[in-house]
Scaffold this motif. Structure first.
Motif, PDB file in Angstrom:
ATOM      1  N   GLU A 212       0.834  -1.206   0.000  1.00 36.65           N
ATOM      2  CA  GLU A 212       0.000   0.000   0.000  1.00 36.65           C
ATOM      3  C   GLU A 212       0.867   1.253   0.000  1.00 36.65           C
ATOM      4  O   GLU A 212       0.626   2.200  -0.762  1.00 36.65           O
ATOM      5  CB  GLU A 212      -0.929   0.009   1.217  1.00 36.65           C
ATOM      6  CG  GLU A 212      -1.798   1.265   1.270  1.00 36.65           C
ATOM      7  CD  GLU A 212      -2.803   1.252   2.412  1.00 36.65           C
ATOM      8  OE1 GLU A 212      -3.477   2.287   2.593  1.00 36.65           O
ATOM      9  OE2 GLU A 212      -2.911   0.226   3.103  1.00 36.65           O
ATOM     10  N   LYS A 213       1.896   1.261   0.842  1.00 35.11           N
ATOM     11  CA  LYS A 213       2.781   2.428   0.911  1.00 35.11           C
ATOM     12  C   LYS A 213       3.491   2.657  -0.420  1.00 35.11           C
ATOM     13  O   LYS A 213       3.625   3.799  -0.893  1.00 35.11           O
ATOM     14  CB  LYS A 213       3.811   2.255   2.023  1.00 35.11           C
ATOM     15  CG  LYS A 213       4.749   3.461   2.183  1.00 35.11           C
ATOM     16  CD  LYS A 213       5.742   3.256   3.304  1.00 35.11           C
ATOM     17  CE  LYS A 213       6.588   4.511   3.526  1.00 35.11           C
ATOM     18  NZ  LYS A 213       7.295   4.957   2.297  1.00 35.11           N
ATOM     19  N   ARG A 216       1.021   4.319  -2.761  1.00 34.27           N
ATOM     20  CA  ARG A 216       0.693   5.689  -2.360  1.00 34.27           C
ATOM     21  C   ARG A 216       1.878   6.620  -2.610  1.00 34.27           C
ATOM     22  O   ARG A 216       1.695   7.793  -2.950  1.00 34.27           O
ATOM     23  CB  ARG A 216       0.250   5.727  -0.898  1.00 34.27           C
ATOM     24  CG  ARG A 216      -1.091   5.027  -0.667  1.00 34.27           C
ATOM     25  CD  ARG A 216      -1.760   5.451   0.621  1.00 34.27           C
ATOM     26  NE  ARG A 216      -2.983   4.704   0.867  1.00 34.27           N
ATOM     27  CZ  ARG A 216      -4.174   4.996   0.330  1.00 34.27           C
ATOM     28  NH1 ARG A 216      -4.288   6.024  -0.511  1.00 34.27           N
ATOM     29  NH2 ARG A 216      -5.243   4.279   0.623  1.00 34.27           N
ATOM     30  N   VAL A 223      -6.230   2.761  -2.523  1.00 35.14           N
ATOM     31  CA  VAL A 223      -5.494   1.520  -2.275  1.00 35.14           C
ATOM     32  C   VAL A 223      -6.178   0.777  -1.133  1.00 35.14           C
ATOM     33  O   VAL A 223      -6.352   1.333  -0.045  1.00 35.14           O
ATOM     34  CB  VAL A 223      -4.016   1.777  -1.920  1.00 35.14           C
ATOM     35  CG1 VAL A 223      -3.255   0.449  -1.880  1.00 35.14           C
ATOM     36  CG2 VAL A 223      -3.361   2.737  -2.907  1.00 35.14           C
ATOM     37  N   CYS A 224      -6.551  -0.472  -1.365  1.00 34.50           N
ATOM     38  CA  CYS A 224      -7.256  -1.285  -0.359  1.00 34.50           C
ATOM     39  C   CYS A 224      -6.431  -2.534  -0.065  1.00 34.50           C
ATOM     40  O   CYS A 224      -6.089  -3.285  -0.977  1.00 34.50           O
ATOM     41  CB  CYS A 224      -8.640  -1.687  -0.869  1.00 34.50           C
ATOM     42  SG  CYS A 224      -9.681  -0.279  -1.329  1.00 34.50           S
ATOM     43  N   ASP A 225      -6.158  -2.752   1.208  1.00 35.32           N
ATOM     44  CA  ASP A 225      -5.383  -3.908   1.653  1.00 35.32           C
ATOM     45  C   ASP A 225      -6.341  -5.049   1.978  1.00 35.32           C
ATOM     46  O   ASP A 225      -7.141  -4.950   2.914  1.00 35.32           O
ATOM     47  CB  ASP A 225      -4.556  -3.514   2.886  1.00 35.32           C
ATOM     48  CG  ASP A 225      -3.643  -4.632   3.380  1.00 35.32           C
ATOM     49  OD1 ASP A 225      -3.797  -5.782   2.928  1.00 35.32           O
ATOM     50  OD2 ASP A 225      -2.782  -4.354   4.236  1.00 35.32           O
TER      51      ASP A 225
END
Length: 380
Positions: A212-213, A216, A223-225
């Protein structure tokens, strides 16, 4: 420019009808190029997930054994019996591997088109790229911009054209935004750069906070984890914000495809003015284009009646859109090769290193963000 060699090494994958898998190097003759052909010294060829399907297939690499060393190294393993039926079409055939690559033209045929490529760095697609030399039609080579290295041009077909194909499919099918899984991959990062440049909303699904990082940090907004408890709520909110009704899934197994359709339906129902027991009439589409997960796709159809799930492959798509539009996509790749379509590699390995068990097990994991590049002419 000329070469002294009359033979070269080539990586070969074999599955026998008795379930034996073998990975080895074979020395093959280098034929003189025909009038409209060129001979390319291959210096970079990526290991894409689509390559691993042929390179390794369903072989049990966890229990593989290796013998010999250098050019004589051989890796052997067994293919589990449940996968043998699917492998019948390749039984007992030693198969050359590698979809795409890049290198320098060292010999050229007599035609003007072939001669024009002599000494040039070119990119290629067409199989058998994990080889020291590759004979190609001059028309099938893409001359790379001046100052571009083979490593920079090695991945300019599969991932770039796949990511552009996703955006083109979105536009042609009347969708306005995209969802992409395994989104921190090299391809996923390219897709983000395309969507940011073209003003397209993209919902990225990843499998860790680190992924995710990463996204971004390159500008991704949504962004979905999938590993966190709030995943379905996060995904639904991102879909409401973007209106995405088209998804491309690289995992190819598990419950994620159904979860995406469920979240899309929740988004569509929220916008409905009148309740319907059949759900929304908004069409929702998931295309599966990869098999990072070998388990079956599992879903419960809780997303109304207006939905589809199917497969998507690059080359049938390029054939469908026609030569002119396919060339338009290729020209964009060439123009943005060092920016939008730049690839990054974990390690550059030789043909001989590709047979070392620890390296083989590493690239066979198909881990997001871990991409290997073979240089067939690197010393083993």
């Amino acid at each position: 420019m000329s070469i002294d060699h009359t033979t070269g090494l080539e990586l070969r994958s074999l599955i026998t009808r008795t379930g034996d898998y073998e990975l080895s190097l074979k020395r093959v003759d280098i034929a003189e190029p025909g009038a409209d052909e060129v001979l390319v010294r291959v210096e970079a060829a990526p290991i894409n997930p689509s390559d691993i399907g042929l390179l390794v297939g369903p072989a049990d690499i966890a229990n593989a054994t290796a013998s010999g060393s250098g050019d004589e190294a051989v890796v052997k393993a067994k293919v589990p019996v449940q996968f043998m039926k699917a492998m019948a079409g390749r039984f007992d055939e030693s198969m050359a591997v590698g979809n795409e690559g890049a290198g320098v033209v060292v010999k050229a045929g007599a035609s003007e088109a072939a001669q024009a490529l002599l000494g040039k760095t070119v990119a290629m697609i067409g199989g058998a790229m994990y080889a020291q030399y590759r004979t190609m039609k001059a028309a099938d080579c893409l001359p790379l911009p001046e100052g571009t290295t083979p490593a920079e041009g090695a991945s300019c077909f599969v991932n770039p054209l796949t990511s552009l194909g996703m955006v083109e499919t979105m536009r042609r099918d009347g969708h306005k935004a995209l969802v992409h899984t395994a989104a921190a991959s090299n391809l996923g990062q390219m897709l983000n750069r395309i969507c940011l440049k073209d003003g397209i909303d993209l919902v990225n699904i990843v499998r860790s906070a680190e992924q995710e990082k990463l996204l971004r940090d390159i500008g991704a907004k949504y962004v979905c984890d999938s590993t966190v408890p709030s995943f379905m709520d996060d995904l639904t909110e991102a879909l409401i914000a973007t209106g995405a009704t088209l998804a491309f899934d690289a995992t190819g197994g598990g419950k994620l495809q159904g979860q995406i359709l469920t979240a899309m339906e929740a988004m569509a129902v929220k916008a409905m003015k009148v309740y319907s027991r059949y759900g929304s009439t908004t069409h929702k589409q998931v295309y599966v284009y990869g098999r990072l997960e070998s388990k079956p796709i599992e879903f419960s159809p809780t997303f109304g009646m207006a939905w589809s799930m199917g497969g998507w492959l690059l080359f049938p798509f390029l054939q469908k859109i026609g030569a002119a539009d396919a060339q338009r996509l290729r020209e964009r790749v060439a123009a943005e090769l060092k920016t939008t379509f730049a690839s990054h590699y974990t390690q550059v390995i030789s043909l001989q290193e590709a047979l070392q068990l620890d390296i083989l097990k590493a690239y066979n994991k198909r881990a997001t963000g871990a991409k290997y590049l073979i240089n067939p002419n690197k010393a083993g």
